[in-house]
Design an enzyme around this catalytic site. Sequence first.
Site, PDB file in Angstrom:
ATOM      1  CD  GLU A   1     -18.474 -66.092 -10.212  1.00  0.00           C
ATOM      2  OE1 GLU A   1     -17.950 -66.690 -11.256  1.00  0.00           O
ATOM      3  OE2 GLU A   1     -18.898 -65.045  -8.868  1.00  0.00           O
TER       4      GLU A   1
ATOM      5  CG  HIS B   1     -12.944 -66.731  -5.068  1.00  0.00           C
ATOM      6  ND1 HIS B   1     -13.685 -65.484  -3.741  1.00  0.00           N
ATOM      7  CD2 HIS B   1     -13.234 -65.278  -5.709  1.00  0.00           C
ATOM      8  CE1 HIS B   1     -14.217 -64.183  -4.156  1.00  0.00           C
ATOM      9  NE2 HIS B   1     -14.117 -64.471  -5.560  1.00  0.00           N
TER      10      HIS B   1
END
Length: 433
Positions: free
Chosen positions: A61, A303
């Site tokens: 990402e 995360h």
Amino acid sequence: MSAAEEEKGRQNARSLKLLTLNTWGLKYLSKFRKERLQAIADRLSSPASAGDEYDIVALQEIWCDEDWQYIKKKCQSAFPYTRKFMSGIISGPGLVVLSRVPIESTFLYRFPINGRASAFFRGDWYVGKSIAVTLLRPHYPGAIPIALLNSHMHAPYGRGDSSYSCHRACQAWDFTKIVSALQKAGYAIIQVGDLNSRPGSLPYKLFTITAGLVDSWNMCQTDAEKRMSFREELATMDPKDQVLIGGVTCDSQLNTWRAHRKRADACRLDYAFIDPSTVHPFDAKVVFTERLPPPFNCSYSDHFGYSVEFNVAYEDGYTHDHSISTVDKLSVLKELLAEIERYRSHTIPYQANWRKFHFLLSIVLVIAIHVGITFAANRRGYAAVLLLFASTVIGITGVVNGLIWFLGVRSESRALVEVQLEVEDSFVATKDE
């Protein structure tokens, strides 16, 4: 010093430490994106302790170029070898590799089955989810070269059709083919990333049974209690134990961006799968669990990171030994075929039929509106304007749905047939072994 201690010292000196981290780098949507990614880069470039020092870093990402430029510049002395993978309609797959080990070559494999083109609001299809393969040179004389496979697989967005379980299963199948090819080429395989698949799921079984890889987290947990990783077991744990014992990296209540989630939602989605014949992990941890200092007081990402330290075998001192039973392999292949068949028999016809119906109905309505404009204008002047506007909207949406049906759904259906045929070939070959 004994010979055993000397050998252990040599192994530690030759060991490598790897980090995988989904950085949550969505432009406009991710809160404090710029500040968080800069903090990640600062920490990687200037580790506060030896525990923060890594030899190989795989990020997901990284979708904004300004974030990548900052990371690359900040980490250039610590990680002289870098690569960002660019292929994709909008911003690329967001995959990045930073390495102290020299990079020999790279290539990108884009998943042919990766969501639906109609789901533009989800973005997986447009960014071009892929497997970023980085081939590293041997980091010491005689070592097997490493093939690092970094990926961010299709995300689940709900239950049923929105879970995209078939897409992830097909992506996992693609992983098994690339792993097999690289193994035959003599590389030590390390597969990392946010794979959006829980332990025990079909993709997980494809990685561990069909591809013959091993979950490095499980290999490093010598205590039977610390091997607990499945959802029903994790749900009973304290959030700290979920991270420490279960290896949770996503939806933890300890993460400020996911603190509102139920304890049962906590899961392990970030992995380092390894070929046990060539890669020997000896320490694994969930990392980047701390918070940024004030005024942000937030987690580095939605995360947590996952770190594993490992040794690589000598080039002339290993043999591939994947002792997976034929029964287990056939069972996984049957499950994959059933998953594909369910999607092809339910979702594909539904998507194709209603989009084709919308397209054909739009043609009829546009013709009818153009005929009726004359009569409507004679009664009310503004009626013609409204009907023209309606005709434009109906025409555009109809054409778009027609293109999705003719190009998107048909292409997805053919790609699924191809995977199905490949799995059937493998099923027959495995059965004949």
